[in-house]
Write a protein that holds these residues in place. Sequence first.
Motif, PDB file in Angstrom:
ATOM      1  N   MET A 189     -75.420 -18.454  63.359  1.00  0.00           N
ATOM      2  CA  MET A 189     -74.963 -18.714  61.989  1.00  0.00           C
ATOM      3  C   MET A 189     -75.983 -19.626  61.289  1.00  0.00           C
ATOM      4  N   ALA A 190     -76.360 -19.220  60.054  1.00  0.00           N
ATOM      5  CA  ALA A 190     -77.409 -19.953  59.336  1.00  0.00           C
ATOM      6  C   ALA A 190     -76.798 -21.064  58.495  1.00  0.00           C
ATOM      7  N   LEU A 191     -77.331 -22.274  58.696  1.00  0.00           N
ATOM      8  CA  LEU A 191     -76.851 -23.403  57.891  1.00  0.00           C
ATOM      9  C   LEU A 191     -77.864 -23.720  56.803  1.00  0.00           C
ATOM     10  N   LEU A 192     -77.369 -24.122  55.642  1.00  0.00           N
ATOM     11  CA  LEU A 192     -78.264 -24.569  54.571  1.00  0.00           C
ATOM     12  C   LEU A 192     -78.945 -25.862  54.996  1.00  0.00           C
ATOM     13  N   THR A 193     -80.126 -26.118  54.442  1.00  0.00           N
ATOM     14  CA  THR A 193     -80.800 -27.396  54.700  1.00  0.00           C
ATOM     15  C   THR A 193     -80.940 -28.138  53.362  1.00  0.00           C
ATOM     16  N   PRO A 194     -81.113 -29.470  53.432  1.00  0.00           N
ATOM     17  CA  PRO A 194     -81.324 -30.221  52.180  1.00  0.00           C
ATOM     18  C   PRO A 194     -82.522 -29.672  51.404  1.00  0.00           C
ATOM     19  N   GLU A 195     -83.512 -29.177  52.136  1.00  0.00           N
ATOM     20  CA  GLU A 195     -84.726 -28.632  51.497  1.00  0.00           C
ATOM     21  C   GLU A 195     -84.385 -27.401  50.633  1.00  0.00           C
ATOM     22  N   ASP A 196     -83.490 -26.528  51.168  1.00  0.00           N
ATOM     23  CA  ASP A 196     -83.083 -25.327  50.404  1.00  0.00           C
ATOM     24  C   ASP A 196     -82.485 -25.723  49.056  1.00  0.00           C
ATOM     25  N   LEU A 197     -81.833 -26.893  49.022  1.00  0.00           N
ATOM     26  CA  LEU A 197     -81.036 -27.270  47.845  1.00  0.00           C
ATOM     27  C   LEU A 197     -81.784 -28.179  46.874  1.00  0.00           C
ATOM     28  N   LYS A 198     -83.075 -28.407  47.157  1.00  0.00           N
ATOM     29  CA  LYS A 198     -83.881 -29.268  46.276  1.00  0.00           C
ATOM     30  C   LYS A 198     -83.934 -28.689  44.866  1.00  0.00           C
ATOM     31  N   ASN A 199     -83.900 -29.536  43.852  1.00  0.00           N
ATOM     32  CA  ASN A 199     -83.992 -29.106  42.445  1.00  0.00           C
ATOM     33  C   ASN A 199     -82.990 -28.000  42.119  1.00  0.00           C
ATOM     34  N   ILE A 200     -81.729 -28.208  42.497  1.00  0.00           N
ATOM     35  CA  ILE A 200     -80.742 -27.135  42.362  1.00  0.00           C
ATOM     36  C   ILE A 200     -80.551 -26.741  40.894  1.00  0.00           C
ATOM     37  N   ASN A 201     -80.659 -27.718  39.982  1.00  0.00           N
ATOM     38  CA  ASN A 201     -80.487 -27.361  38.563  1.00  0.00           C
ATOM     39  C   ASN A 201     -81.588 -26.425  38.089  1.00  0.00           C
ATOM     40  N   ARG A 202     -82.821 -26.716  38.524  1.00  0.00           N
ATOM     41  CA  ARG A 202     -83.929 -25.837  38.121  1.00  0.00           C
ATOM     42  C   ARG A 202     -83.770 -24.452  38.756  1.00  0.00           C
TER      43      ARG A 202
END
Length: 259
Positions: free
Chosen positions: A1-14
Amino acid sequence: MALLTPEDLKNINRQLQEADSAVRRVTGLDIKGVCKDFYGTTSCGEKIGIVPVTSGNGIIGNFSASLHAITEYFGFDSFVTNMPDVSGYYEAVRNGAQIILMADDNTFLAHNLKNGKIANNQPCTGIIYAEIASRYLKADSKDVLAVGLGKVGFPGVAHFVHKGFRVYGYDADRALLEKTVFSLGITPFDPENPRKFSIIFEATPCADTIPEAALSENCVISTPGIPCAISRELQEKYGVELVMEPLGIGTASMLYSVL
Ligand code: NAD
Ligand code: 2YH
């Protein structure tokens, strides 16, 4: 199962703004517009309680903060609880949340406490990425290439089939591919003998999963899969319209499905 990483979520608004522009180019509507039209619901700024969950692999940095940014982006009134887990759930309800958002390692849910509706991220994500691709304004046919037939991919493919698209499916897991061919009546795609598509849907946890020979000029690739299914080089070479974002499109789909 793939977990999200903080890196994936960087600059979420952009990332959300870029995804919104891509969805507008592909469908003529923004993400909210597709969700409203598809689910037939509208938001009235419902209050959302986001509850961090510590079980399993624990809190993912940026996860709750990203959900906060995403829900505010779509016009909801949201807050992250101070406490996690059961205490956080209690805090969310006591502070007037109408919808609860929370995720452990296996399940990310939205639960509307007012009408009882509940949504799971995986099918909601598959379905909305398929819905976006199915609306591609420049599609040259109703043929779709679908790569990855798991918990996100399968519901997406079922959605295309339900809408009358001809799906050519592929999964590295042969047994899963055969099961999907049997249950949904799709055609197996042979990567050794590819053909071109103007609509491609991808939901795998791997990079570079789309053979170059399957890309047509200006095709759309609608992909929740992380990392990206296609290199930047191929994207530019074929003028690919890429719809890809790590959390917000799927979350919008969950929320509009429970309104
Ligand atoms: P899953 O494990 O249930 O399914 C993935 C499928 O991809 C499996 O059946 C696997 O056999 C197949 N696969 C792996 N490598 C492949 C390859 N090279 N070619 C063809 N098939 C291959 O996973 P899932 O829950 O369906 O999630 C799929 C992806 O979507 C993951 O990367 C996950 O993190 C991501 N995801 C993104 C969002 C979002 O909002 N963007 C939401 C949920 C999940
Ligand atoms: O990323 C995940 C899982 N892949 C399940 C989601 C299904 N796409 N879960 C997030 C876990 C969040 C963590 N418990 C937190 O920070 O609250």
